[in-house]
Motif scaffolding. Structure first.
Motif, short mmCIF file in Angstrom:
data_model
loop_
_atom_site.label_atom_id
_atom_site.label_comp_id
_atom_site.label_asym_id
_atom_site.label_seq_id
_atom_site.Cartn_x
_atom_site.Cartn_y
_atom_site.Cartn_z
N PRO A 5 0.83 -1.20 0.00
CA PRO A 5 0.00 0.00 0.00
C PRO A 5 0.87 1.26 0.00
O PRO A 5 1.91 1.31 0.65
CB PRO A 5 -0.79 -0.12 1.31
CG PRO A 5 -0.81 -1.59 1.62
CD PRO A 5 0.52 -2.10 1.13
N GLU A 6 0.40 2.28 -0.74
CA GLU A 6 1.16 3.52 -0.82
C GLU A 6 1.12 4.28 0.50
O GLU A 6 2.10 4.90 0.91
CB GLU A 6 0.61 4.40 -1.94
CG GLU A 6 1.39 5.69 -2.15
CD GLU A 6 0.86 6.49 -3.31
OE1 GLU A 6 1.32 7.64 -3.51
OE2 GLU A 6 -0.04 5.98 -4.03
N PHE A 7 -0.04 4.21 1.16
CA PHE A 7 -0.20 4.90 2.44
C PHE A 7 -0.43 3.86 3.54
O PHE A 7 -0.80 2.72 3.28
CB PHE A 7 -1.38 5.88 2.38
CG PHE A 7 -1.22 6.91 1.31
CD1 PHE A 7 -0.34 7.98 1.48
CD2 PHE A 7 -1.93 6.82 0.12
CE1 PHE A 7 -0.18 8.93 0.48
CE2 PHE A 7 -1.77 7.77 -0.88
CZ PHE A 7 -0.89 8.82 -0.70
N ALA A 8 -0.21 4.28 4.79
CA ALA A 8 -0.33 3.37 5.92
C ALA A 8 -1.74 2.77 5.98
O ALA A 8 -2.72 3.50 6.02
CB ALA A 8 -0.03 4.11 7.22
N PRO A 9 -1.84 1.45 5.98
CA PRO A 9 -3.15 0.80 6.02
C PRO A 9 -3.62 0.62 7.46
O PRO A 9 -2.93 1.01 8.41
CB PRO A 9 -2.85 -0.56 5.38
CG PRO A 9 -1.44 -0.84 5.82
CD PRO A 9 -0.74 0.50 5.85
N ASP A 10 -4.78 -0.01 7.62
CA ASP A 10 -5.22 -0.39 8.96
C ASP A 10 -4.56 -1.71 9.34
O ASP A 10 -3.80 -2.30 8.56
CB ASP A 10 -6.75 -0.46 9.04
CG ASP A 10 -7.35 -1.42 8.02
OD1 ASP A 10 -6.62 -2.31 7.51
OD2 ASP A 10 -8.55 -1.29 7.72
N ILE A 11 -4.83 -2.18 10.56
CA ILE A 11 -4.20 -3.41 11.06
C ILE A 11 -4.51 -4.59 10.14
O ILE A 11 -3.63 -5.37 9.79
CB ILE A 11 -4.65 -3.69 12.50
CG1 ILE A 11 -3.95 -2.73 13.46
CG2 ILE A 11 -4.38 -5.15 12.89
CD1 ILE A 11 -4.40 -2.84 14.91
N ALA A 12 -5.77 -4.72 9.73
CA ALA A 12 -6.15 -5.83 8.87
C ALA A 12 -5.40 -5.78 7.54
O ALA A 12 -4.91 -6.80 7.04
CB ALA A 12 -7.67 -5.81 8.62
N GLY A 13 -5.27 -4.59 6.98
CA GLY A 13 -4.57 -4.44 5.71
C GLY A 13 -3.09 -4.73 5.84
O GLY A 13 -2.49 -5.34 4.94
N ALA A 14 -2.50 -4.29 6.94
CA ALA A 14 -1.07 -4.53 7.16
C ALA A 14 -0.79 -6.03 7.28
O ALA A 14 0.17 -6.55 6.70
CB ALA A 14 -0.60 -3.80 8.41
N LEU A 15 -1.65 -6.73 8.02
CA LEU A 15 -1.46 -8.17 8.18
C LEU A 15 -1.73 -8.92 6.89
O LEU A 15 -1.05 -9.90 6.57
CB LEU A 15 -2.38 -8.70 9.29
CG LEU A 15 -2.01 -8.29 10.72
CD1 LEU A 15 -3.06 -8.77 11.71
CD2 LEU A 15 -0.63 -8.83 11.10
N ASN A 16 -2.70 -8.44 6.12
CA ASN A 16 -3.00 -9.07 4.84
C ASN A 16 -1.82 -8.94 3.89
O ASN A 16 -1.46 -9.87 3.15
CB ASN A 16 -4.25 -8.43 4.23
CG ASN A 16 -4.79 -9.23 3.07
OD1 ASN A 16 -4.81 -10.46 3.10
ND2 ASN A 16 -5.24 -8.53 2.03
#
Length: 285
Positions: A5-16
């Motif tokens: 991701p270009e910008f900081a994701p949420d926790i779910a997105g980071a783990l995904n």
């Protein structure tokens, strides 16, 4: 593979994103380390968005783990016998199987006060510190040939408020005529040409703490031969060793004049520790 991701994701997105690169259990540990939060909080707020700094740090840790760097080195700690120990590239990462040495020490000396204990090749200090805290008023000395390892062990002792004396030296070389009731050792015991030395987490651990000659027995043999000169009558020596070395180590203990020689199995049912009792019959052979 999921794009970064270009910008900081949420926790779910980071783990995904991370799970496409490393094991999800490792990803969760790393993200908890970055966010300084519990597993429950991580699970409860998957929509919480990371700050840019947190996202950058997490990405860096995942990328380092992706090329094999151990999780324990990435977060700087590993649990041993219910306590957190600081670790780094100067020391081996404590393994659960090594806790068998603690169990044996407690079984033989748990009801005895002021036990004089020697930990050879202390590394992170996991054995020495744990024994100092678990045995009543134990007098614990820890030895290592690596100054860098001793600094880690000393930091762990201070952090966990354990009373341990530290000695820089090669096995017994700087102990003079001191004698102990209990000697424990988790020395190098991997054969020098073992292919596992170039695989997995082991690639990042100090080679001098892993390999010991063509059969992996050099340090085990040296300790078994010299230990009688540093054991009180009735004292015990316990040594961790490789999965296929129990018979050979029992032979080393027999040659050195020990009695009550036995091997004990680890959590996986493998004979992982062998030891014997010194009856004080003169010097070692």
């Amino acid at each position: 593979m999921i794009e970064t991701p270009e910008f900081a994701p949420d926790i779910a997105g980071a783990l995904n994103w991370a799970r496409a690169r490393i094991a999800i259990v490792d990803a969760r540990i790393l993200l908890r380390h970055v966010l300084q939060c519990s597993a429950a909080r991580l699970a409860a707020y998957p929509e919480a968005r990371l700050e840019e700094r947190e996202w950058s740090e997490f990405r860096s840790l995942v990328e380092r783990r992706e090329v094999g760097e151990p999780v324990a080195y990435l977060i700087g700690e590993r649990e041993f016998y219910g306590r957190s120990f600081m670790v780094g590239p100067a020391v081996l990462i404590p393994r659960p199987d090594t806790e068998l040495l603690i169990e044996l020490a407690l079984a033989h000396f748990g009801d005895k006060p002021r036990t004089r204990v020697l930990d050879l090749g202390t590394g992170s200090g996991a054995l020495a510190v744990t024994l100092a805290l678990e045995l009543a008023d134990a007098d614990v000395t820890a030895v290592d040939r690596s100054r860098e390892a001793l600094l880690v062990a000393m930091a762990n002792a201070a952090r966990l408020k354990a009373s341990v004396s530290f000695v820089l030296g090669d096995w017994f070389s700087h102990l003079g005529g001191d004698r102990y009731q209990l000697i424990v050792a988790n020395p190098p015991y991997v054969a020098a040409d073992d292919p596992h030395l170039s695989e997995g987490d082991v690639r990042f651990e100090p080679g001098t703490a892993l390999a010991a000659g063509p059969q992996g027995l050099d340090d085990l043999a040296a300790i078994a031969a010299e230990a009688p000169r540093h054991l009180e009558a009735g004292g015990w020596l316990f040594m961790e060793h490789g999965y296929d070395q129990a018979a050979a180590v029992r032979g080393l203990l027999t040659d050195a004049g020990f009695s009550s020689i036995a091997s004990w199995k680890d959590l996986g049912g493998i004979e992982r520790v062998s030891g014997g009792q010194w009856q004080g019959r003169g010097e070692s052979r």
